[in-house]
Design a protein around this motif. Sequence first.
Motif, PDB file in Angstrom:
ATOM      1  N   GLN A  43      17.721 -13.518  32.881  1.00  0.00           N
ATOM      2  CA  GLN A  43      18.532 -13.715  34.077  1.00  0.00           C
ATOM      3  C   GLN A  43      17.757 -14.489  35.147  1.00  0.00           C
ATOM      4  O   GLN A  43      18.332 -15.334  35.846  1.00  0.00           O
ATOM      5  CB  GLN A  43      19.001 -12.362  34.617  1.00  0.00           C
ATOM      6  CG  GLN A  43      20.081 -11.729  33.753  1.00  0.00           C
ATOM      7  CD  GLN A  43      20.566 -10.395  34.308  1.00  0.00           C
ATOM      8  OE1 GLN A  43      19.808  -9.438  34.374  1.00  0.00           O
ATOM      9  NE2 GLN A  43      21.817 -10.338  34.700  1.00  0.00           N
ATOM     10  N   VAL A  44      16.455 -14.211  35.271  1.00  0.00           N
ATOM     11  CA  VAL A  44      15.642 -14.953  36.237  1.00  0.00           C
ATOM     12  C   VAL A  44      15.640 -16.434  35.888  1.00  0.00           C
ATOM     13  O   VAL A  44      15.820 -17.297  36.759  1.00  0.00           O
ATOM     14  CB  VAL A  44      14.200 -14.407  36.278  1.00  0.00           C
ATOM     15  CG1 VAL A  44      13.306 -15.334  37.105  1.00  0.00           C
ATOM     16  CG2 VAL A  44      14.171 -13.016  36.880  1.00  0.00           C
ATOM     17  N   PHE A 104      22.394 -10.149  38.240  1.00  0.00           N
ATOM     18  CA  PHE A 104      21.014  -9.666  38.139  1.00  0.00           C
ATOM     19  C   PHE A 104      20.831  -8.408  38.981  1.00  0.00           C
ATOM     20  O   PHE A 104      20.206  -7.434  38.553  1.00  0.00           O
ATOM     21  CB  PHE A 104      20.059 -10.771  38.577  1.00  0.00           C
ATOM     22  CG  PHE A 104      18.604 -10.493  38.311  1.00  0.00           C
ATOM     23  CD1 PHE A 104      18.201  -9.502  37.418  1.00  0.00           C
ATOM     24  CD2 PHE A 104      17.626 -11.228  38.958  1.00  0.00           C
ATOM     25  CE1 PHE A 104      16.854  -9.253  37.185  1.00  0.00           C
ATOM     26  CE2 PHE A 104      16.278 -10.994  38.734  1.00  0.00           C
ATOM     27  CZ  PHE A 104      15.891 -10.003  37.845  1.00  0.00           C
ATOM     28  N   ALA A 105      21.401  -8.409  40.183  1.00  0.00           N
ATOM     29  CA  ALA A 105      21.325  -7.222  41.045  1.00  0.00           C
ATOM     30  C   ALA A 105      21.987  -6.024  40.360  1.00  0.00           C
ATOM     31  O   ALA A 105      21.484  -4.891  40.444  1.00  0.00           O
ATOM     32  CB  ALA A 105      21.982  -7.505  42.397  1.00  0.00           C
ATOM     33  N   THR A 106      23.100  -6.264  39.667  1.00  0.00           N
ATOM     34  CA  THR A 106      23.790  -5.187  38.949  1.00  0.00           C
ATOM     35  C   THR A 106      22.926  -4.642  37.815  1.00  0.00           C
ATOM     36  O   THR A 106      22.866  -3.427  37.588  1.00  0.00           O
ATOM     37  CB  THR A 106      25.129  -5.696  38.388  1.00  0.00           C
ATOM     38  OG1 THR A 106      25.972  -6.111  39.476  1.00  0.00           O
ATOM     39  CG2 THR A 106      25.839  -4.612  37.598  1.00  0.00           C
ATOM     40  N   THR A 107      22.237  -5.534  37.110  1.00  0.00           N
ATOM     41  CA  THR A 107      21.339  -5.114  36.033  1.00  0.00           C
ATOM     42  C   THR A 107      20.251  -4.185  36.571  1.00  0.00           C
ATOM     43  O   THR A 107      19.950  -3.141  35.974  1.00  0.00           O
ATOM     44  CB  THR A 107      20.690  -6.340  35.366  1.00  0.00           C
ATOM     45  OG1 THR A 107      21.713  -7.157  34.773  1.00  0.00           O
ATOM     46  CG2 THR A 107      19.709  -5.914  34.282  1.00  0.00           C
ATOM     47  N   LEU A 111       9.335   0.901  31.508  1.00  0.00           N
ATOM     48  CA  LEU A 111      10.671   0.323  31.505  1.00  0.00           C
ATOM     49  C   LEU A 111      11.021  -0.169  30.099  1.00  0.00           C
ATOM     50  O   LEU A 111      10.155  -0.691  29.391  1.00  0.00           O
ATOM     51  CB  LEU A 111      10.750  -0.853  32.487  1.00  0.00           C
ATOM     52  CG  LEU A 111      10.699  -0.482  33.970  1.00  0.00           C
ATOM     53  CD1 LEU A 111      10.527  -1.729  34.825  1.00  0.00           C
ATOM     54  CD2 LEU A 111      11.957   0.273  34.379  1.00  0.00           C
ATOM     55  N   PRO A 112      12.288  -0.020  29.690  1.00  0.00           N
ATOM     56  CA  PRO A 112      12.678  -0.462  28.342  1.00  0.00           C
ATOM     57  C   PRO A 112      12.450  -1.956  28.155  1.00  0.00           C
ATOM     58  O   PRO A 112      12.717  -2.755  29.050  1.00  0.00           O
ATOM     59  CB  PRO A 112      14.179  -0.119  28.296  1.00  0.00           C
ATOM     60  CG  PRO A 112      14.378   0.920  29.346  1.00  0.00           C
ATOM     61  CD  PRO A 112      13.384   0.616  30.425  1.00  0.00           C
ATOM     62  N   GLN A 113      11.965  -2.316  26.971  1.00  0.00           N
ATOM     63  CA  GLN A 113      11.705  -3.725  26.679  1.00  0.00           C
ATOM     64  C   GLN A 113      12.985  -4.545  26.739  1.00  0.00           C
ATOM     65  O   GLN A 113      12.975  -5.695  27.190  1.00  0.00           O
ATOM     66  CB  GLN A 113      11.063  -3.839  25.291  1.00  0.00           C
ATOM     67  CG  GLN A 113      10.505  -5.217  24.974  1.00  0.00           C
ATOM     68  CD  GLN A 113       9.201  -5.515  25.685  1.00  0.00           C
ATOM     69  OE1 GLN A 113       8.686  -4.659  26.393  1.00  0.00           O
ATOM     70  NE2 GLN A 113       8.664  -6.705  25.511  1.00  0.00           N
ATOM     71  N   SER A 114      14.089  -3.965  26.296  1.00  0.00           N
ATOM     72  CA  SER A 114      15.367  -4.688  26.317  1.00  0.00           C
ATOM     73  C   SER A 114      15.777  -5.029  27.753  1.00  0.00           C
ATOM     74  O   SER A 114      16.299  -6.117  28.022  1.00  0.00           O
ATOM     75  CB  SER A 114      16.460  -3.858  25.651  1.00  0.00           C
ATOM     76  OG  SER A 114      16.602  -2.597  26.302  1.00  0.00           O
ATOM     77  N   PHE A 115      15.521  -4.121  28.682  1.00  0.00           N
ATOM     78  CA  PHE A 115      15.820  -4.357  30.089  1.00  0.00           C
ATOM     79  C   PHE A 115      14.947  -5.486  30.644  1.00  0.00           C
ATOM     80  O   PHE A 115      15.429  -6.392  31.323  1.00  0.00           O
ATOM     81  CB  PHE A 115      15.602  -3.073  30.887  1.00  0.00           C
ATOM     82  CG  PHE A 115      15.488  -3.273  32.368  1.00  0.00           C
ATOM     83  CD1 PHE A 115      16.608  -3.567  33.141  1.00  0.00           C
ATOM     84  CD2 PHE A 115      14.258  -3.173  33.005  1.00  0.00           C
ATOM     85  CE1 PHE A 115      16.511  -3.760  34.514  1.00  0.00           C
ATOM     86  CE2 PHE A 115      14.142  -3.340  34.372  1.00  0.00           C
ATOM     87  CZ  PHE A 115      15.268  -3.649  35.129  1.00  0.00           C
ATOM     88  N   LEU A 149      17.597  -9.287  45.915  1.00  0.00           N
ATOM     89  CA  LEU A 149      18.736  -9.982  45.300  1.00  0.00           C
ATOM     90  C   LEU A 149      19.993  -9.802  46.140  1.00  0.00           C
ATOM     91  O   LEU A 149      20.787 -10.738  46.308  1.00  0.00           O
ATOM     92  CB  LEU A 149      18.954  -9.457  43.885  1.00  0.00           C
ATOM     93  CG  LEU A 149      17.858  -9.810  42.878  1.00  0.00           C
ATOM     94  CD1 LEU A 149      18.018  -8.987  41.603  1.00  0.00           C
ATOM     95  CD2 LEU A 149      17.879 -11.294  42.561  1.00  0.00           C
ATOM     96  N   PHE A 150      20.176  -8.602  46.677  1.00  0.00           N
ATOM     97  CA  PHE A 150      21.332  -8.327  47.524  1.00  0.00           C
ATOM     98  C   PHE A 150      21.279  -9.177  48.791  1.00  0.00           C
ATOM     99  O   PHE A 150      22.306  -9.709  49.256  1.00  0.00           O
ATOM    100  CB  PHE A 150      21.366  -6.840  47.869  1.00  0.00           C
ATOM    101  CG  PHE A 150      22.658  -6.374  48.475  1.00  0.00           C
ATOM    102  CD1 PHE A 150      23.843  -6.429  47.765  1.00  0.00           C
ATOM    103  CD2 PHE A 150      22.689  -5.859  49.761  1.00  0.00           C
ATOM    104  CE1 PHE A 150      25.031  -5.989  48.330  1.00  0.00           C
ATOM    105  CE2 PHE A 150      23.868  -5.422  50.336  1.00  0.00           C
ATOM    106  CZ  PHE A 150      25.050  -5.485  49.618  1.00  0.00           C
ATOM    107  N   LEU A 151      20.071  -9.335  49.343  1.00  0.00           N
ATOM    108  CA  LEU A 151      19.896 -10.180  50.526  1.00  0.00           C
ATOM    109  C   LEU A 151      20.266 -11.624  50.217  1.00  0.00           C
ATOM    110  O   LEU A 151      21.024 -12.257  50.971  1.00  0.00           O
ATOM    111  CB  LEU A 151      18.450 -10.104  51.002  1.00  0.00           C
ATOM    112  CG  LEU A 151      18.023 -11.137  52.060  1.00  0.00           C
ATOM    113  CD1 LEU A 151      18.762 -10.922  53.370  1.00  0.00           C
ATOM    114  CD2 LEU A 151      16.516 -11.096  52.274  1.00  0.00           C
ATOM    115  N   TYR A 152      19.760 -12.167  49.117  1.00  0.00           N
ATOM    116  CA  TYR A 152      20.051 -13.565  48.789  1.00  0.00           C
ATOM    117  C   TYR A 152      21.514 -13.765  48.422  1.00  0.00           C
ATOM    118  O   TYR A 152      22.076 -14.831  48.657  1.00  0.00           O
ATOM    119  CB  TYR A 152      19.119 -14.047  47.677  1.00  0.00           C
ATOM    120  CG  TYR A 152      17.712 -14.246  48.179  1.00  0.00           C
ATOM    121  CD1 TYR A 152      17.436 -15.199  49.157  1.00  0.00           C
ATOM    122  CD2 TYR A 152      16.659 -13.458  47.722  1.00  0.00           C
ATOM    123  CE1 TYR A 152      16.159 -15.364  49.652  1.00  0.00           C
ATOM    124  CE2 TYR A 152      15.381 -13.618  48.218  1.00  0.00           C
ATOM    125  CZ  TYR A 152      15.137 -14.573  49.183  1.00  0.00           C
ATOM    126  OH  TYR A 152      13.865 -14.733  49.686  1.00  0.00           O
TER     127      TYR A 152
END
Length: 207
Positions: free
Chosen positions: A50-51, A146-149, A39-43, A115-118
Amino acid sequence: MAVPAAQSPMKLMALQLLLWHSALWTVQEATPLGPASSLPQSFLLKCLEQVRKIQGDGAALQEKLVSECATYKLCHPEELVLLRHSLGIPWAPLSSCPSQALQLTGCLSQLHSGLFLYQGLLQALEGISPELGPTLDTLQLDVADFATTIWQQMEDLGMAPALQPTQGAMPAFTSAFQRRAGGVLVASHLQRFLELVYRVLRHLAQS
């Protein structure tokens, strides 16, 4: 049964223990994390940021909920445990993340689904009280961001399903007590979920 205010710290400690020990996270936490992904480090760094933001929002909500619970002599630990079962307030699993062989597609999918559940559970708490409204709104927006990310990263990797998930049935909080007690439970579940998410993301970012 009303509990004297002086006993509230002990009650809150008991509440935390009851919630933590009744959770289904023990096996997941005890299992070693698998090898890092590409996974990209920037992501990963954006997700960690965000967490931390959501954890701060959640802590602010919890503090206000605990204050209201103490004021109204509500949210006894025994009642909360019963309410969690009676309302069917769910946990979001992360079984594909901390495993011997981390399943990237499954992990991202479970993270997004959680995230969608919460997001849905927080929406179900709308109207909990005028004082909590702004904090709850901020928390909802940050969880949605965060879910969108996560979803955008899934799309970039070609892992996203053809259609975004739809929200299932949420618990119906039909009284002021249920909304306040439900708020304590949802906020606690979310914080526990985020602790595991942060642990997984930090491992991936440092590998």
